[in-house]
Write a protein that holds these residues in place. Structure first.
Motif, PDB file in Angstrom:
ATOM      1  N   ARG A   1       0.905  -1.102   0.051  1.00 37.16           N
ATOM      2  CA  ARG A   1       0.051  -0.059   0.109  1.00 37.16           C
ATOM      3  C   ARG A   1       0.891   1.209   0.061  1.00 37.16           C
ATOM      4  O   ARG A   1       0.523   2.184  -0.665  1.00 37.16           O
ATOM      5  N   GLU A   2       1.915   1.372   0.779  1.00 44.38           N
ATOM      6  CA  GLU A   2       2.794   2.430   0.803  1.00 44.38           C
ATOM      7  C   GLU A   2       3.748   2.708  -0.449  1.00 44.38           C
ATOM      8  O   GLU A   2       3.736   3.884  -0.808  1.00 44.38           O
ATOM      9  N   ALA A   3       3.982   1.618  -1.202  1.00 43.42           N
ATOM     10  CA  ALA A   3       4.476   1.563  -2.525  1.00 43.42           C
ATOM     11  C   ALA A   3       3.514   2.026  -3.587  1.00 43.42           C
ATOM     12  O   ALA A   3       3.917   2.880  -4.399  1.00 43.42           O
ATOM     13  N   GLN A   4       2.280   1.873  -3.542  1.00 42.49           N
ATOM     14  CA  GLN A   4       1.172   2.219  -4.573  1.00 42.49           C
ATOM     15  C   GLN A   4       1.037   3.836  -4.109  1.00 42.49           C
ATOM     16  O   GLN A   4       0.815   4.426  -5.120  1.00 42.49           O
ATOM     17  N   ALA A   5       1.079   4.202  -2.829  1.00 37.07           N
ATOM     18  CA  ALA A   5       0.851   5.568  -2.351  1.00 37.07           C
ATOM     19  C   ALA A   5       1.927   6.399  -3.114  1.00 37.07           C
ATOM     20  O   ALA A   5       1.748   7.253  -3.572  1.00 37.07           O
ATOM     21  N   GLN A   6       3.152   5.921  -2.903  1.00 34.74           N
ATOM     22  CA  GLN A   6       4.242   6.785  -3.465  1.00 34.74           C
ATOM     23  C   GLN A   6       4.302   6.875  -4.862  1.00 34.74           C
ATOM     24  O   GLN A   6       4.630   7.879  -5.425  1.00 34.74           O
ATOM     25  N   SER A   7       3.901   5.560  -5.507  1.00 31.96           N
ATOM     26  CA  SER A   7       3.786   5.594  -6.962  1.00 31.96           C
ATOM     27  C   SER A   7       2.737   6.579  -7.599  1.00 31.96           C
ATOM     28  O   SER A   7       3.082   7.415  -8.624  1.00 31.96           O
ATOM     29  N   ALA A   8       1.677   6.502  -6.674  1.00 33.27           N
ATOM     30  CA  ALA A   8       0.451   7.606  -7.331  1.00 33.27           C
ATOM     31  C   ALA A   8       1.082   9.090  -7.077  1.00 33.27           C
ATOM     32  O   ALA A   8       0.883   9.851  -8.078  1.00 33.27           O
ATOM     33  N   LEU A   9       1.770   9.186  -5.928  1.00 30.64           N
ATOM     34  CA  LEU A   9       2.110  10.640  -5.807  1.00 30.64           C
ATOM     35  C   LEU A   9       3.147  11.178  -6.833  1.00 30.64           C
ATOM     36  O   LEU A   9       3.301  12.211  -7.332  1.00 30.64           O
ATOM     37  N   ALA A  10       4.208  10.003  -7.263  1.00 32.06           N
ATOM     38  CA  ALA A  10       5.240  10.290  -8.265  1.00 32.06           C
ATOM     39  C   ALA A  10       4.709  10.400  -9.565  1.00 32.06           C
ATOM     40  O   ALA A  10       5.190  11.354 -10.318  1.00 32.06           O
ATOM     41  N   GLN A  11       3.662   9.810  -9.772  1.00 39.20           N
ATOM     42  CA  GLN A  11       2.989   9.956 -10.922  1.00 39.20           C
ATOM     43  C   GLN A  11       2.404  11.379 -11.085  1.00 39.20           C
ATOM     44  O   GLN A  11       2.536  11.955 -12.243  1.00 39.20           O
ATOM     45  N   ARG A  12       1.808  11.782 -10.115  1.00 42.13           N
ATOM     46  CA  ARG A  12       1.133  13.004 -10.174  1.00 42.13           C
ATOM     47  C   ARG A  12       2.099  14.205 -10.348  1.00 42.13           C
ATOM     48  O   ARG A  12       2.080  15.200 -11.077  1.00 42.13           O
ATOM     49  N   GLN A  13       3.133  14.135  -9.599  1.00 44.65           N
ATOM     50  CA  GLN A  13       4.386  14.955  -9.746  1.00 44.65           C
ATOM     51  C   GLN A  13       4.957  14.858 -11.206  1.00 44.65           C
ATOM     52  O   GLN A  13       5.240  16.253 -11.856  1.00 44.65           O
ATOM     53  N   GLN A  14       5.088  13.891 -11.762  1.00 46.51           N
ATOM     54  CA  GLN A  14       5.556  13.909 -12.995  1.00 46.51           C
ATOM     55  C   GLN A  14       4.589  14.585 -14.068  1.00 46.51           C
ATOM     56  O   GLN A  14       5.107  15.216 -15.121  1.00 46.51           O
ATOM     57  N   ARG A  15       3.094  14.358 -13.808  1.00 45.71           N
ATOM     58  CA  ARG A  15       2.447  15.157 -14.737  1.00 45.71           C
ATOM     59  C   ARG A  15       2.286  16.723 -14.712  1.00 45.71           C
ATOM     60  O   ARG A  15       2.267  17.110 -15.554  1.00 45.71           O
ATOM     61  N   VAL A  16       2.495  16.996 -13.413  1.00 45.30           N
ATOM     62  CA  VAL A  16       2.752  18.539 -13.058  1.00 45.30           C
ATOM     63  C   VAL A  16       3.939  18.986 -14.022  1.00 45.30           C
ATOM     64  O   VAL A  16       3.873  20.063 -14.538  1.00 45.30           O
TER      65      VAL A  16
END
Length: 316
Positions: free
Chosen positions: A32-47
């Motif tokens: 779950r923590e890895a998924q949360a970090q991955s989602a945050l990284a993806q949003r950062q990359q989109r920005v």
């Protein structure tokens, strides 16, 4: 002797089962923590890979206890185009300009269009802080940007707001107001009674530049959490006290659902029902006990979060 060996064998087997369950729980938490970090990284990359939205649209959505302040982004050439796009999305005609970025739809809905600075960057900082604060809890649900309200006045109206982070853990509710390095504490006085009305425990999470002011403004029952420069949780400067009579209940979660969410829950829990938000809410309150209602509402909010809306919900 045989009985003693059997007892030892059973104890060893029980120990192995407990160790296996603990290992499974640790793996699940790490996942779950890895998924949360991955989602945050993806949003950062989109920005980083896409241009910032040029305009933000703010308007009020009425609910039973008052209004909820909503905000939408629009990527268009100018303010007038943003207003027209907002009207078209609601199948309405040309909006009337009221001046200073304010408009009115033919239906009477008023809204404001503006260009904030660093909104997405601040949003990412808040999300990073929220994920870090949520990591302190072993089990429960976390919600970002949940609409909440304070005590009603003599006219039956209540001050409204949105909690930066809400954690439902066990029998307690925890509300976190997050102030990033780009924020100020000017709104905290208005937000304070809303949190105090809703939650068992409430925390003001701030970066180092806000610490002294936070310690002065926040009453003794408020917890003060220190955030690092990257907005990760560091420590509690003051542990939160307990509010024995919070108002938070399933109605808060239901008020944050869309009508489609309410209809989906009625379909999943019995005979399908149609009607207004109020009618569907009353139907569910009669049909389900509060714990069941909370579980269904959280499931709906988690599903909606995958669509990338303002309100986010996940298990912690």
């Amino acid at each position: 002797m045989a009985k003693l060996k059997r007892t030892k064998r059973e104890a060893l087997q029980a120990q192995r089962v407990a160790e296996a369950q603990a290992a499974q729980a640790q793996v699940a938490r790490a996942t779950r923590e890895a998924q949360a970090q991955s989602a945050l990284a993806q949003r950062q990359q989109r920005v980083e890979d896409s241009p910032l939205p040029q305009w933000y649209i703010k308007y009020a959505r009425p609910v039973k206890w008052g209004v909820i302040e909503e905000r939408e982004a629009s990527q268009v050439l100018d303010q007038a185009a943003a207003a027209q796009a907002f009207a078209q999305a609601r199948h309405e005609g040309t909006p009337e300009s009221l001046g200073q970025g304010k408009y009115r739809l033919p239906s009477g809905l008023e809204f404001r269009i503006y260009r904030p600075r660093n909104v997405l960057e601040r949003g990412l900082d808040e999300e990073r802080a929220a994920r870090s604060l949520t990591g302190r809890f072993q089990h429960g649900y976390a919600l970002r940007e949940l609409a909440i309200w304070g005590p009603t006045d003599a006219a039956g109206q209540a001050a409204q707001g949105r909690a930066d982070l809400v954690v439902l853990s066990g029998a307690e509710t925890h509300g976190f107001e997050i102030k990033t390095a780009q924020d100020t504490l000017t709104q905290f006085v208005r937000q304070q009674p809303i949190y105090e009305h809703q939650f068992h425990r409430y925390v003001l999470a701030v970066t180092a530049n806000h610490v002294q002011q936070a310690l002065k403004l926040a009453p003794a029952r408020w917890g003060i959490a220190l955030l690092a420069g990257d907005h990760e949780f560091v420590e509690f400067l003051r542990e939160p006290g307990l509010n024995p009579n919070p108002a938070f209940d399933s109605e808060v979660l239901l008020s944050n659902l869309w009508v489609d969410d309410l209809h989906w829950i009625t379909t999943q829990t019995g005979r399908s029902q149609f009607g207004t938000r109020t009618q569907l809410t009353r139907c569910l309150q009669k049909r389900l006990r509060p714990p069941e209602l909370n579980a269904w509402a959280l499931t709906a909010l988690i599903g909606r979060s995958s669509l990338g809306g303002r309100l986010q919900c996940w298990e912690c």
